[in-house]
Motif scaffolding. Structure first.
Motif, short mmCIF file in Angstrom:
data_model
loop_
_atom_site.label_atom_id
_atom_site.label_comp_id
_atom_site.label_asym_id
_atom_site.label_seq_id
_atom_site.Cartn_x
_atom_site.Cartn_y
_atom_site.Cartn_z
N THR A 1 0.85 -1.15 0.03
CA THR A 1 -0.14 -0.03 0.13
C THR A 1 0.94 1.11 -0.13
O THR A 1 1.68 1.27 0.80
CB THR A 1 -0.87 0.04 1.38
N PRO A 2 0.76 2.21 -0.85
CA PRO A 2 1.45 3.48 -0.85
C PRO A 2 1.45 4.35 0.14
O PRO A 2 0.01 4.35 0.80
CB PRO A 2 1.29 4.08 -2.43
N ILE A 3 2.20 4.95 0.85
CA ILE A 3 2.29 6.08 1.70
C ILE A 3 2.55 7.46 0.87
O ILE A 3 3.69 7.44 0.44
CB ILE A 3 3.28 6.07 3.02
N ASP B 1 8.52 -0.35 3.18
CA ASP B 1 9.63 -0.01 2.41
C ASP B 1 9.81 1.31 1.73
O ASP B 1 9.07 2.05 1.49
CB ASP B 1 9.37 -0.82 1.08
N LEU B 2 11.06 1.82 2.32
CA LEU B 2 11.35 3.38 1.97
C LEU B 2 11.74 3.46 0.35
O LEU B 2 11.65 4.45 0.11
CB LEU B 2 12.59 3.69 2.67
N ALA B 3 11.72 2.40 -0.29
CA ALA B 3 12.02 2.24 -1.83
C ALA B 3 12.86 3.49 -2.02
O ALA B 3 12.87 4.04 -3.15
CB ALA B 3 10.51 2.79 -2.51
N GLY B 4 13.95 3.62 -1.30
CA GLY B 4 15.05 4.51 -1.88
C GLY B 4 14.73 6.11 -1.38
O GLY B 4 15.70 6.95 -1.56
N TYR B 5 13.68 6.45 -1.01
CA TYR B 5 13.26 7.65 -0.66
C TYR B 5 13.62 8.00 1.12
O TYR B 5 14.28 6.90 1.74
CB TYR B 5 11.77 7.92 -0.35
N VAL C 1 1.94 -4.51 4.04
CA VAL C 1 3.04 -3.96 3.49
C VAL C 1 2.83 -2.55 3.09
O VAL C 1 1.83 -2.33 2.24
CB VAL C 1 3.53 -4.86 2.50
N TYR C 2 3.63 -1.68 3.17
CA TYR C 2 3.31 -0.34 2.85
C TYR C 2 4.70 0.11 2.15
O TYR C 2 5.84 -0.19 2.50
CB TYR C 2 3.24 0.50 4.04
#
Length: 94
Positions: free
Chosen positions: A44-46, A85-89, A58-59
């Motif tokens: 799910t996106p934050i 998951d910070l996804a690189g941010y 999972v976010y």
């Protein structure tokens, strides 16, 4: 005759190189939402902070976020079994 065929083939190759044949879009669209671990649901996106996560799951961050002064937490977790998951941010603040 063979010499003529070679000249035609070379001319065709040179024409293709000079014409600037495009390899396609250089900025492809973003990747689909990640699934971090096989068997887990799609993340799910934050999309903004502050946010409170009240359900297991999972976010992932969609951008880098900065928490304003006076805000006690950017992401409050009020559930068990939460993966972020910070996804690189980055998530930053005072």
């Amino acid at each position: 005759m063979r010499s003529l065929l070679i000249r035609i083939a070379l001319s065709a190759i040179i024409a293709l190189c000079v014409s600037g044949v495009s390899a396609g879009e250089l900025n492809p669209p973003g990747a689909p939402a990640p699934t971090l671990i096989p068997g887990l649901p799609v993340a799910t996106p934050i999309t903004s902070v502050p946010v409170t996560l009240e359900e297991s799951g999972v976010y992932y961050l969609t951008d880098s976020f900065s928490v304003a002064p006076g805000v006690t937490s950017g992401i409050a977790i009020r559930a068990d079994d939460v993966v972020i998951d910070l996804a690189g941010y980055t998530l930053s603040g005072p």
